[in-house]
Write a protein that holds these residues in place. Structure first.
Motif, PDB file in Angstrom:
ATOM      1  N   THR A  39       0.825  -1.089  -0.069  1.00 10.55           N
ATOM      2  CA  THR A  39      -0.278   0.027  -0.065  1.00 10.55           C
ATOM      3  C   THR A  39       0.896   1.324   0.151  1.00 10.55           C
ATOM      4  O   THR A  39       0.269   2.434   0.007  1.00 10.55           O
ATOM      5  N   PHE A  40       1.906   1.032  -0.344  1.00  9.82           N
ATOM      6  CA  PHE A  40       2.960   2.602  -0.122  1.00  9.82           C
ATOM      7  C   PHE A  40       2.654   3.292  -1.629  1.00  9.82           C
ATOM      8  O   PHE A  40       2.413   2.894  -2.716  1.00  9.82           O
ATOM      9  N   SER A  41       2.861   4.500  -1.123  1.00 11.42           N
ATOM     10  CA  SER A  41       2.719   5.426  -3.166  1.00 11.42           C
ATOM     11  C   SER A  41       3.981   6.507  -3.127  1.00 11.42           C
ATOM     12  O   SER A  41       4.456   7.309  -1.671  1.00 11.42           O
ATOM     13  N   ALA A  42       4.437   6.714  -3.881  1.00  8.72           N
ATOM     14  CA  ALA A  42       5.387   7.140  -3.944  1.00  8.72           C
ATOM     15  C   ALA A  42       5.668   9.132  -4.299  1.00  8.72           C
ATOM     16  O   ALA A  42       5.730  10.010  -4.785  1.00  8.72           O
ATOM     17  N   ASN A  43       3.537   9.161  -4.627  1.00  8.04           N
ATOM     18  CA  ASN A  43       3.189  10.406  -5.123  1.00  8.04           C
ATOM     19  C   ASN A  43       3.567  11.311  -4.296  1.00  8.04           C
ATOM     20  O   ASN A  43       4.079  12.128  -4.988  1.00  8.04           O
ATOM     21  N   THR A  44       4.027  11.673  -2.621  1.00  7.19           N
ATOM     22  CA  THR A  44       3.996  12.621  -2.158  1.00  7.19           C
ATOM     23  C   THR A  44       5.688  13.507  -1.894  1.00  7.19           C
ATOM     24  O   THR A  44       5.515  14.069  -2.584  1.00  7.19           O
ATOM     25  N   MET A  45       6.405  12.325  -2.649  1.00  2.00           N
ATOM     26  CA  MET A  45       7.330  12.612  -2.288  1.00  2.00           C
ATOM     27  C   MET A  45       7.942  12.915  -4.301  1.00  2.00           C
ATOM     28  O   MET A  45       8.749  14.351  -4.217  1.00  2.00           O
ATOM     29  N   ILE A  46       7.376  12.810  -4.967  1.00  2.00           N
ATOM     30  CA  ILE A  46       7.288  13.439  -6.781  1.00  2.00           C
ATOM     31  C   ILE A  46       6.861  14.847  -6.554  1.00  2.00           C
ATOM     32  O   ILE A  46       7.791  14.718  -7.031  1.00  2.00           O
ATOM     33  N   ASN A  47       5.412  14.671  -5.516  1.00  2.00           N
ATOM     34  CA  ASN A  47       5.478  15.927  -5.600  1.00  2.00           C
ATOM     35  C   ASN A  47       6.194  17.190  -4.932  1.00  2.00           C
ATOM     36  O   ASN A  47       6.589  18.632  -5.464  1.00  2.00           O
ATOM     37  N   GLY A  48       6.693  16.772  -4.630  1.00  2.00           N
ATOM     38  CA  GLY A  48       7.742  17.352  -3.426  1.00  2.00           C
ATOM     39  C   GLY A  48       8.753  17.717  -3.774  1.00  2.00           C
ATOM     40  O   GLY A  48       9.702  19.216  -3.903  1.00  2.00           O
ATOM     41  N   ASP A  49       9.330  16.443  -4.934  1.00  2.00           N
ATOM     42  CA  ASP A  49      11.072  17.062  -5.778  1.00  2.00           C
ATOM     43  C   ASP A  49      10.621  18.149  -6.957  1.00  2.00           C
ATOM     44  O   ASP A  49      11.036  18.843  -7.467  1.00  2.00           O
ATOM     45  N   LEU A  50       9.363  17.739  -7.675  1.00  2.00           N
ATOM     46  CA  LEU A  50       8.897  19.145  -8.179  1.00  2.00           C
ATOM     47  C   LEU A  50       8.490  20.132  -8.014  1.00  2.00           C
ATOM     48  O   LEU A  50       9.073  21.018  -9.290  1.00  2.00           O
ATOM     49  N   SER A  51       8.181  20.419  -6.882  1.00  2.00           N
ATOM     50  CA  SER A  51       8.626  21.699  -6.965  1.00  2.00           C
ATOM     51  C   SER A  51       9.624  22.240  -6.154  1.00  2.00           C
ATOM     52  O   SER A  51       9.483  23.613  -5.650  1.00  2.00           O
ATOM     53  N   SER A  52      10.649  21.487  -5.818  1.00  2.00           N
ATOM     54  CA  SER A  52      11.369  22.247  -4.955  1.00  2.00           C
ATOM     55  C   SER A  52      12.703  22.928  -5.917  1.00  2.00           C
ATOM     56  O   SER A  52      12.600  22.531  -7.477  1.00  2.00           O
ATOM     57  N   GLU A  53      13.448  23.890  -6.340  1.00  2.00           N
ATOM     58  CA  GLU A  53      13.651  25.489  -6.804  1.00  2.00           C
ATOM     59  C   GLU A  53      15.229  23.770  -7.604  1.00  2.00           C
ATOM     60  O   GLU A  53      15.431  24.437  -8.197  1.00  2.00           O
ATOM     61  N   THR A  54      15.532  22.730  -7.072  1.00  2.00           N
ATOM     62  CA  THR A  54      16.588  22.723  -7.347  1.00  2.00           C
ATOM     63  C   THR A  54      16.456  21.609  -8.471  1.00  2.00           C
ATOM     64  O   THR A  54      17.068  20.591  -9.634  1.00  2.00           O
ATOM     65  N   THR A  55      14.726  21.584  -8.814  1.00  2.00           N
ATOM     66  CA  THR A  55      13.873  20.237  -9.927  1.00  2.00           C
ATOM     67  C   THR A  55      14.860  20.264 -11.388  1.00  2.00           C
ATOM     68  O   THR A  55      15.272  19.739 -11.703  1.00  2.00           O
ATOM     69  N   PHE A  56      15.139  21.882 -12.045  1.00  2.00           N
ATOM     70  CA  PHE A  56      15.750  21.973 -13.212  1.00  2.00           C
ATOM     71  C   PHE A  56      17.236  22.354 -13.270  1.00  2.00           C
ATOM     72  O   PHE A  56      17.612  21.693 -14.181  1.00  2.00           O
TER      73      PHE A  56
END
Length: 507
Positions: A39-56
């Motif tokens: 039942t584990f989901s990485a959706n929260t972790m991915i959204n957090g990384d995409l909204s980070s300033e270091t993503t680009f």
């Protein structure tokens, strides 16, 4: 081995769900999880990384590494070994031999690409290519090599413009084509006593000269390749086409129009070129129609709408000085012809619009002189013996189909009315009898005895004439009917008309 039925799993002994333990009885049978983090989901972790300033920055680093590894795995490109063929100076025999090989499709270009002859330029070079009948792809190759050698010494200069050579070459090609068009001229006015075929020799009228001109006309094929491959400046060339349509004579119009139609897409893509192109085409069309059929411009409605435009087009170059060249003289003579046609067209349209009626010559016959000269209807002549003859001429002229003009009945009624007014004033001053009864008798006599009035084809014209006479109180319809009754004319009684009418069936 018996596998059983597909999709059917029969029960067997020792199954876990058959064990009746206390937990299974109270809570039901539940299978254990095969994956601990099911039942584990990485959706929260991915959204957090995409909204980070270091993503680009991370994505940029990833793509840079991809390109670096791709470049490391690419095969190495060897250095280019192609060199532009150098120009060499050859004598006439070797130069002719080289161009003969260029015209021969069996000789590969790599054999000719070691060196190219130095010599002809501009129009002479184009004439040489046309004379040798060199194929278009091979001619374009030679001109590319020729242009590369021309610009090789200019590339190191600070004022070097890469587009300058295409502009210069466009001017060379357009001037070459203009020289070809100059051979097509209009004939000048023939001298007295000489036939135009004796004084004018057109380039297209003679077989040999036409063949030579058509061979030189193959430059259009070269022009297509130059235009499509960018060897000529398109703006310079298209502007030249529009200017030629505006300044060419009527004999050259067909060739220039065909050229404009071929490159119409480029002309329509630029509004500053499309508008003068449209104006020039309309002007040439109007000039051609005016020379061929000037009567087509005689239309009052069209004249009221386009008279200023026609005046501007047909009166061009009329006041200019005639040049010394045959082309300039022919153009000036055509302008003079168009100007004379315009004066005639203007006069006829204004006459139809009743703005400036033309002065007509006297009518040649005695009938015309009697109608045009109103003095013969003086007040003192209504008692003369010749008055009836003159009145008969006037009335016959107004109804006969042998004369032209819908104005004739109105003119005749106006002349008679003016005469009656003058005669009545004269009779009043002298206490004499009024001319009404006399005029009534003369009109009745003409209607009764004239062949023109009795012609069945003139019934509508006679009805119109006497309708106007009755309206202007020049003829009394009541007196006319009373006189017919007094004469015992048949067909006047209502009962007689009914008795002569056909009976309806069944009555």
């Amino acid at each position: 081995m018996i596998l059983g039925y597909h999709g059917f799993h029969p029960p067997r002994t020792g199954q876990d769900e058959d064990i009746l333990s206390e937990n299974n009885v109270k809570n039901g049978f539940t299978l254990n999880q095969q994956v601990l983090a099911e039942t584990f989901s990485a959706n929260t972790m991915i959204n957090g990384d995409l909204s980070s300033e270091t993503t680009f920055s991370k994505l940029e680093t990833l793509m840079n590494e991809i390109f670096i590894r791709k470049a490391e795995n690419l095969p190495s490109i060897p250095p280019a070994t192609f060199r532009i063929p150098a120009r060499v100076t050859l004598n006439d025999a070797k130069r002719q031999s080289w161009f003969a090989d260029l015209a021969n499709p069996d000789v590969p270009l790599y054999r000719l690409g070691k060196s190219v002859p130095h010599g002809a330029k501009g129009h002479d070079l184009l004439d040489l290519l046309q004379a040798k009948n060199i194929a278009i792809p091979r001619a374009v190759w030679f001109l590319r090599v020729f242009g590369a050698n021309e610009t090789a010494g200019l590339r190191n200069k600070p004022t070097y413009n890469p587009m300058q050579y295409s502009t210069d070459w466009a001017n060379v090609v357009t001037s070459y084509m203009k020289k070809q068009l100059a051979d097509i001229a209009l004939p000048s006015a023939p001298r007295p006593g000489l036939n135009i075929k004796q004084t004018f020799k057109g380039v297209l009228s003679d077989g040999d000269s036409r063949e030579r001109w058509l061979i030189r006309g193959n430059s259009l094929k070269l022009l297509r390749s130059f235009y499509s491959e960018g060897l000529v400046d398109k703006r310079i060339f298209l502007v030249w086409v529009v200017q030629q349509i505006m300044t060419c004579n009527l004999a050259q119009t067909g060739f220039i129009t065909r050229l404009a139609d071929e490159y119409l897409d480029g002309l329509l893509a630029c509004r500053p070129l499309a508008r003068p192109l449209l104006q020039a085409c309309l002007a040439k069309l109007i000039e051609r129609l005016c020379v061929a059929l000037p009567d087509s411009f005689v239309s009052p409605r069209m004249w009221k709408t386009y008279n200023l435009l026609l005046a501007e087009i047909l009166n061009q170059n009329v006041t200019g000085q005639c040049g010394n060249s045959p082309v300039e003289r022919n153009t000036h003579e055509v302008s003079q012809v168009l100007s004379r046609y315009f004066v005639d067209i203007k006069k006829r349209n204004e006459a139809l619009l009743f703005q400036s009626l033309p002065v007509q010559d006297p009518v040649p016959a005695h009938l015309g002189s009697a109608v045009s000269d109103i003095k013969f209807f003086t007040p003192s002549t209504y008692s003369d013996a010749g008055f009836s003859d003159k009145l008969d001429m006037l009335l016959t002229w107004s109804v006969t189909p042998l004369q032209f003009g819908d104005h004739r009945p109105f003119a005749a009624v106006t002349i008679i009315r003016n005469w009656r007014m003058d005669a009545a004033d004269r009779a009043t001053r002298r206490h004499a009898s009024l001319p009404d009864e006399f005029l009534q008798d003369r009109l009745f006599d003409w209607l009764d005895s004239s062949d023109a009035a009795g012609d069945p084809e003139n019934i509508r014209a006679v009805s119109l004439l006497f309708g106007k006479l009755v309206k202007n109180d020049l003829f009394s319809y009541a007196s006319y009917v009373q006189r017919l009754i007094a004469r015992g004319e048949t067909g006047l009684s209502t009962s007689e008309v009914r008795s002569n009418a056909p009976k309806c069936p069944g009555k």
